[in-house]
Design a protein around this motif. Structure first.
Motif, PDB file in Angstrom:
ATOM      1  N   LYS A  26       1.120  -1.680   0.022  1.00  0.00           N
ATOM      2  CA  LYS A  26       0.106   0.168  -0.089  1.00  0.00           C
ATOM      3  C   LYS A  26       0.793   1.330   0.289  1.00  0.00           C
ATOM      4  O   LYS A  26       0.356   2.743  -0.670  1.00  0.00           O
ATOM      5  CB  LYS A  26      -0.768   0.182   1.367  1.00  0.00           C
ATOM      6  CG  LYS A  26      -2.345   0.811   0.961  1.00  0.00           C
ATOM      7  CD  LYS A  26      -2.544   0.682   1.846  1.00  0.00           C
ATOM      8  CE  LYS A  26      -3.755   2.118   2.439  1.00  0.00           C
ATOM      9  NZ  LYS A  26      -4.573   2.232   3.415  1.00  0.00           N
ATOM     10  N   SER A  27       1.738   1.054   1.136  1.00  0.00           N
ATOM     11  CA  SER A  27       2.906   2.365   1.143  1.00  0.00           C
ATOM     12  C   SER A  27       3.752   2.200   1.280  1.00  0.00           C
ATOM     13  O   SER A  27       3.796   1.094   2.521  1.00  0.00           O
ATOM     14  CB  SER A  27       2.121   3.801   1.029  1.00  0.00           C
ATOM     15  OG  SER A  27       3.032   4.150   1.630  1.00  0.00           O
ATOM     16  N   ASN A  42       9.774   7.026  -1.900  1.00  0.00           N
ATOM     17  CA  ASN A  42       8.062   6.604  -1.180  1.00  0.00           C
ATOM     18  C   ASN A  42       7.394   6.276  -2.299  1.00  0.00           C
ATOM     19  O   ASN A  42       7.635   6.138  -3.703  1.00  0.00           O
ATOM     20  CB  ASN A  42       7.222   7.842  -0.770  1.00  0.00           C
ATOM     21  CG  ASN A  42       5.374   6.972  -0.326  1.00  0.00           C
ATOM     22  OD1 ASN A  42       4.334   7.140  -1.486  1.00  0.00           O
ATOM     23  ND2 ASN A  42       5.498   6.515   0.278  1.00  0.00           N
ATOM     24  N   GLU A  43       6.963   4.917  -2.245  1.00  0.00           N
ATOM     25  CA  GLU A  43       5.842   3.996  -3.617  1.00  0.00           C
ATOM     26  C   GLU A  43       4.436   4.133  -2.890  1.00  0.00           C
ATOM     27  O   GLU A  43       4.314   2.997  -1.187  1.00  0.00           O
ATOM     28  CB  GLU A  43       6.905   2.812  -3.382  1.00  0.00           C
ATOM     29  CG  GLU A  43       7.389   3.277  -4.973  1.00  0.00           C
ATOM     30  CD  GLU A  43       8.079   1.620  -5.518  1.00  0.00           C
ATOM     31  OE1 GLU A  43       7.427   0.839  -5.089  1.00  0.00           O
ATOM     32  OE2 GLU A  43       9.794   1.443  -5.778  1.00  0.00           O
ATOM     33  N   SER A  44       3.470   4.666  -3.638  1.00  0.00           N
ATOM     34  CA  SER A  44       1.950   3.782  -3.288  1.00  0.00           C
ATOM     35  C   SER A  44       1.412   3.322  -4.283  1.00  0.00           C
ATOM     36  O   SER A  44       1.573   3.422  -5.395  1.00  0.00           O
ATOM     37  CB  SER A  44       1.274   5.595  -3.303  1.00  0.00           C
ATOM     38  OG  SER A  44       2.262   6.050  -2.314  1.00  0.00           O
ATOM     39  N   LYS A  45       0.716   2.440  -3.847  1.00  0.00           N
ATOM     40  CA  LYS A  45       0.002   1.202  -4.763  1.00  0.00           C
ATOM     41  C   LYS A  45      -1.636   2.223  -5.448  1.00  0.00           C
ATOM     42  O   LYS A  45      -2.128   3.013  -5.251  1.00  0.00           O
ATOM     43  CB  LYS A  45      -0.684   0.516  -3.580  1.00  0.00           C
ATOM     44  CG  LYS A  45      -1.138  -0.532  -4.305  1.00  0.00           C
ATOM     45  CD  LYS A  45      -1.919  -2.133  -3.683  1.00  0.00           C
ATOM     46  CE  LYS A  45      -2.819  -2.400  -4.320  1.00  0.00           C
ATOM     47  NZ  LYS A  45      -3.627  -4.060  -3.052  1.00  0.00           N
ATOM     48  N   ALA A  51       2.512   0.574  -8.975  1.00  0.00           N
ATOM     49  CA  ALA A  51       3.153   1.943  -7.532  1.00  0.00           C
ATOM     50  C   ALA A  51       3.451   3.124  -8.239  1.00  0.00           C
ATOM     51  O   ALA A  51       4.172   3.420  -9.697  1.00  0.00           O
ATOM     52  CB  ALA A  51       3.787   1.057  -6.501  1.00  0.00           C
TER      53      ALA A  51
END
Length: 187
Positions: A26-27, A42-45, A51
């Motif tokens: 998710k993050s 940061n990687e966000s879904k 992502a």
């Protein structure tokens, strides 16, 4: 006995289907360092396999020679947005390999902006030109232990300089290369 075997087969089938539905996290937050720089990301879904990576960093440059007149070291801020498609998550799960922390192979479109801000010193007649690059990239990301990562990628794309009148190169090229090898820590 037959109903028990049928229930057992259905149960394993459901687990197999659920296991094939691997997903990016998710993050996830982390920092990385490479040969010439340091970055926080940061990687966000966005979906199960896509992502959006946002990144702030400092890219370093070592220079010298007749053009600049002295040797030196500068750092330049970099702002990056990069949608990543992790295309082999299900295959990794099927082979009992890790996918936590978005560990897998990816294809991305790396978009990076470098403002004309320089941390360090340049001679008065030398300027850093702000640019934006858009580079399709192939890469891999793997986890080592619980928090450590390594990542490598390669791609060729386009770069646009915002102040073309400052470029003093005879053979100006609008091609950009993304070649990176980074070690990181995931929070």
């Amino acid at each position: 006995m037959k109903p028990f075997l049928l229930a057992l087969v259905l149960t394993f089938s459901i687990f197999k289907i659920a296991a094939q539905d691997a997903s990016v996290e998710k993050s996830t937050f982390g920092i990385q360092t490479g040969f010439l720089g340091v970055w926080a990301h940061n990687e966000s879904k966005l979906s199960n396999s896509i992502a959006l990576r946002s990144e702030l960093g400092l890219g370093a440059a070592i220079f010298g020679g007749n053009f600049v007149g002295k040797k030196g070291f500068i750092m330049v801020p970099a702002i990056t947005l990069e949608p990543r498609w992790y295309y082999n998550l299900n295959k990794r799960v099927d082979k009992n390999r890790r996918v936590d922390g978005n560990s897998g192979n990816f294809l991305s479109i790396k978009t990076t902006y470098h403002p004309d801000i320089v941390l360090g010193s340049l001679r008065d007649n030398v300027v850093f030109i702000s640019d934006i690059s858009i580079i399709p990239t192939w890469g891999i990301r793997r986890n080592v232990g619980k928090h450590f990562t390594y990542e490598t990628g390669i791609g060729i794309g386009y770069v646009h300089y915002f102040e073309d009148e400052n470029i003093n190169l005879k053979e100006e090229s609008d091609l950009a290369l993304n070649l990176h090898l980074r070690l990181g820590y995931r929070f």
